[in-house]
Design an enzyme around this catalytic site. Structure first.
Site, PDB file in Angstrom:
ATOM      1  CG  HIS A 465      -1.859   1.248   1.415  1.00 62.30           C
ATOM      2  ND1 HIS A 465      -3.188   1.135   0.864  1.00 62.30           N
ATOM      3  CD2 HIS A 465      -1.470   2.416   1.796  1.00 62.30           C
ATOM      4  CE1 HIS A 465      -3.833   2.516   1.404  1.00 62.30           C
ATOM      5  NE2 HIS A 465      -2.712   3.084   1.838  1.00 62.30           N
ATOM      6  CD  GLU A 466       1.570   3.720   3.832  1.00 60.13           C
ATOM      7  OE1 GLU A 466       1.802   4.949   2.966  1.00 60.13           O
ATOM      8  OE2 GLU A 466       0.687   3.376   4.496  1.00 60.13           O
ATOM      9  CG  HIS A 469       0.292   6.450  -0.616  1.00 56.00           C
ATOM     10  ND1 HIS A 469      -0.793   7.001  -1.299  1.00 56.00           N
ATOM     11  CD2 HIS A 469      -0.411   5.483   0.327  1.00 56.00           C
ATOM     12  CE1 HIS A 469      -2.046   6.641  -0.717  1.00 56.00           C
ATOM     13  NE2 HIS A 469      -1.518   5.898   0.388  1.00 56.00           N
ATOM     14  CG  HIS A 472       0.264   8.851  -6.967  1.00 59.46           C
ATOM     15  ND1 HIS A 472      -0.750   9.106  -6.429  1.00 59.46           N
ATOM     16  CD2 HIS A 472      -0.010   9.351  -8.247  1.00 59.46           C
ATOM     17  CE1 HIS A 472      -1.830   9.816  -7.014  1.00 59.46           C
ATOM     18  NE2 HIS A 472      -1.402  10.082  -8.306  1.00 59.46           N
TER      19      HIS A 472
HETATM   20 ZN   LIG Z   1      -2.760   5.179   2.031  1.00 61.10          ZN
END
Ligand SMILES: [Zn+2]
Length: 677
Positions: A465-466, A469, A472
């Site tokens: 998940h991290e 990010h 991105h």
């Molecule tokens: Zn998040």
């Protein structure tokens, strides 16, 4: 020149926190002067105005950013003191900047000039978003109202910091010591080893439990001693409150009420009915009502399924001779037992297949394959703790971004997991491109003396998940700072890349790239993998309902009238009465540690997780159809969506990649709740 110098990275090895307030004061004074000088020019082109502003902003980030980061990951007294000194200065400056009428006018002149039509769409979007943010910051207010706005911002910043410090201090100050392991029956070996190591680090023999999430989670999930589960549950869920074993000095009750009330005043000052409307003004949702209805519809779909899951859990506990009704500190324990009975699989059995070094290498291999990039560790860059690593991402041998990775829980480090930017991609005055640098932070249980850190599968998902990010931020193609990476991305779309990447921790093809036993090297056996995948949607509706409860609580809390005093507990109780299938005890003070909305950026925005999950689930269905390692799909996702950051609105990017609008049913399907749709 060292990499630290080339990239102008902070010197964390030799960081003098107490120098920062003075540096920042001087820098702010200088920035104000430069800006005043700038706006005194009668007519400014985009290049004359926006580029210098970006550089001013970047310079301040370079001074304050590392301190703010350390405030979260190495919160020593000197860091906290320096941070507390800097915060009011910085808040005052941001308010001054964001309400600067002359600056707004200068941007407006560009927007209305012929030059605007010749700017790139990316530059146009940058100007449009900047002007929107000026309006949200009350640029149009009269002098007196501006003053009030500034004071509100100051108070809000201080209260948020205090909230966060209270949670950290209450968490750190609680522990429970045991001479031997007889009360700790049921706890996995790895948790016992942690507890032993923690005791030893304090010069104690035996075992020490604390409120780090990994320890809390292990106790409520595995400890056979019901009283111990209740004790630890109570300590964790009353942190920073008027209840439980904690020092009253950490009580957040008053701070929360003030935060909510001040936010409402702020929203009304700039012309919104309430803070929820103010918050969604810069988000993908059209109104607070749309966001609220979205959650409420989902809650209605999930509630009967959640009730059914809860009834099954109670029936199972009854068979085991467990308590009826189950209390909050029994839920995780009997759920784990039920999971084992139903799927013949414990989370603990999987951990040897998820040793951190293998998981990390697997994650890198996955994104390398998906995007045609390379990830490698770089030595010699100063870090704030010996466990932190520094990494480079390159494409065809050319660096495109960097990141710090700090994965272990420890004292003086904020709980949870997050990505933050250290450097933003942008064109510098010398025409060089500054490459993005990210901080990636998790809080996994550390390695012990005789084994590497073994992650739960849940931890693996968090890491993915991290990293989503991080991608991105780091894989952006945009070099206009205001809309590069996660900048300028609507907050309710910002969780798309992160939640999307989680899926690669759930697919056989990608899992088998790294799930290998840390001692034998044996790949995760097919039977275990099958059970793990079968258990994916276990209690899925109950999980959804928890998230919906948080989201609805947050939106309703921030939709109150500013004139009324806020009864935070009453709002939460009301939402629970409608949505929850597990009713916690009266003294539960979950909200006192709900940093997302009281100390983070999620106020009236917690719904964003669920909102973006629709986008992520929908996008992943395309990957499933095309192949999860389909290089064309990977490149298209990168170039049409991920890499474009905030340079166009989230719906446009989504539609460019998907060719249509998002489909809420994709979320329901992704949670295995298809029959509810
Ligand atoms: Zn998040």
């Amino acid at each position: 020149m060292s990499l630290m110098q080339t990239l102008q990275l902070p010197n964390f090895a030799d960081f003098e926190a107490n120098n920062i307030p003075t540096q920042l004061t001087a820098l702010i004074a200088n920035s104000k002067q430069q800006i005043e000088q700038l706006v005194s020019e009668p007519s400014l082109s985009y290049a004359d105005l926006v580029l210098p502003l970006e550089q001013i902003d970047d310079a301040i980030g370079q001074v304050f950013g590392p301190l703010a980061h350390l405030h979260s990951v190495a919160n020593t007294d000197s860091v906290r003191q320096a941070y507390d000194l800097c915060l009011p200065k910085l808040t005052e400056y941001s308010t001054w900047l964001s309400q600067n009428q002359d600056l707004y006018k200068a941007l407006e002149r560009i927007q209305q000039s012929d030059e605007f039509n010749h700017l790139t769409p990316v530059q146009q979007q940058d100007i449009n978003l900047q002007m929107r943010d000026f309006r949200l910051a009350g640029v149009a207010l009269g002098a007196e109202d501006k003053q009030q706005y500034a004071e509100l911002k100051q108070q809000l910043a201080q209260l948020s910091t205090q909230f966060s410090n209270n949670v950290m201090d209450a968490t750190d100050s609680w522990s429970k010591h045991f001479d031997d392991s007889k009360h700790l029956l049921g706890l996995p070996e790895s948790s016992l080893a942690q507890a032993k190591q923690l005791a030893a680090s304090k010069g104690l023999t035996g075992y020490l439990l604390n409120l780090d999430f990994a320890c809390y989670h292990a106790v409520v999930t595995f400890a056979d001693d019901r009283e111990l589960r209740q004790t630890v549950y109570t300590a964790f869920n009353t942190r920073a409150s008027d209840q439980g074993p904690h020092d009253q000095q950490y009580d957040n009750t008053e701070i929360m009420a003030q935060l909510v009330s001040l936010r409402q005043q702020l929203a009304q000052l700039v012309g919104y009915d309430n803070y929820a409307e103010y918050s969604v003004a810069s988000k993908m949702a059209d109104s607070g009502k749309e966001a609220h209805d979205f959650l409420q519809d989902l809650a209605q779909q999930c509630k009967p399924l959640g009730q059914e899951e809860m009834a099954q859990l109670q029936a199972f506990a009854n068979q085991q001779g467990g308590p009826q009704p189950l209390q909050a500190w029994d839920i995780a324990y009997y759920s784990e037992k039920l999971r084992q009975a139903r799927f013949d699989l414990s989370q603990e059995e999987l951990k040897p297949y998820f040793a951190l070094p293998q998981v990390q290498a697997g994650l890198f291999a996955i994104v390398e394959r998906l995007f045609g990039i390379q990830v490698e560790q770089v030595d010699g860059v100063p870090v704030w703790h010996k466990d932190v690593g520094f990494y480079r991402i390159s494409q065809q041998g050319k660096p495109i971004g960097y990141f710090y990775l700090d994965v272990f829980a420890r004292q003086q480090k904020r709980g949870g997991a997050w990505m933050n930017d250290c450097r933003t991609r942008q064109k510098l005055a010398n025409q060089q491109t500054q490459l993005p640098v990210a901080y990636l932070v998790c809080n996994f249980a550390p390695a012990s003396d005789d084994q590497p850190a073994l992650l739960t599968h849940n931890d693996v998902v968090t890491l993915f998940h991290e990293f989503g990010h991080g991608l991105h931020h780091m894989l952006t193609h945009i070099d206009v700072a205001g809309v590069a990476g996660i900048n300028g991305v609507a907050w309710d779309a910002v969780e798309l890349p992160s939640q999307l990447l989680e899926n690669w921790a759930w697919q056989k093809e990608s899992l088998l790239m790294f799930a290998k036993h840390y001692q034998t090297g044996e790949p995760l056996p097919a039977a275990m993998l099958q059970k793990m995948l079968a258990a994916k949607h276990f209690q899925s509706a109950m999980f959804m309902l928890r998230q919906l409860e948080f989201g609805l609580f947050d939106l309703r809390l921030h939709s109150q009238d500013a004139a009324q005093s806020v009864d935070v507990q009453a709002v939460l109780d009301q939402v629970r009465a409608e949505v929850a299938v597990i009713t916690p005890p009266d003294w539960n003070r979950f909200q006192h540690g709900f940093s997302h909305i009281f100390a983070g950026g999620y106020a009236a925005g917690y719904y964003s997780y669920m909102w973006a999950d629709v986008l992520a689930a929908d996008v992943f269905e395309r990957f499933m159809a095309d192949g999860i390692f389909n290089p064309q799909t990977g490149q298209q996702y990168w170039h049409k969506l991920l890499g474009r950051g905030g340079s166009a609105d989230a719906m446009t990017l989504f539609m460019d990649f998907m060719g249509r609008k998002p489909d809420v049913a994709a979320l329901i399907r992704s949670k295995g709740l298809g029959e509810a749709a």
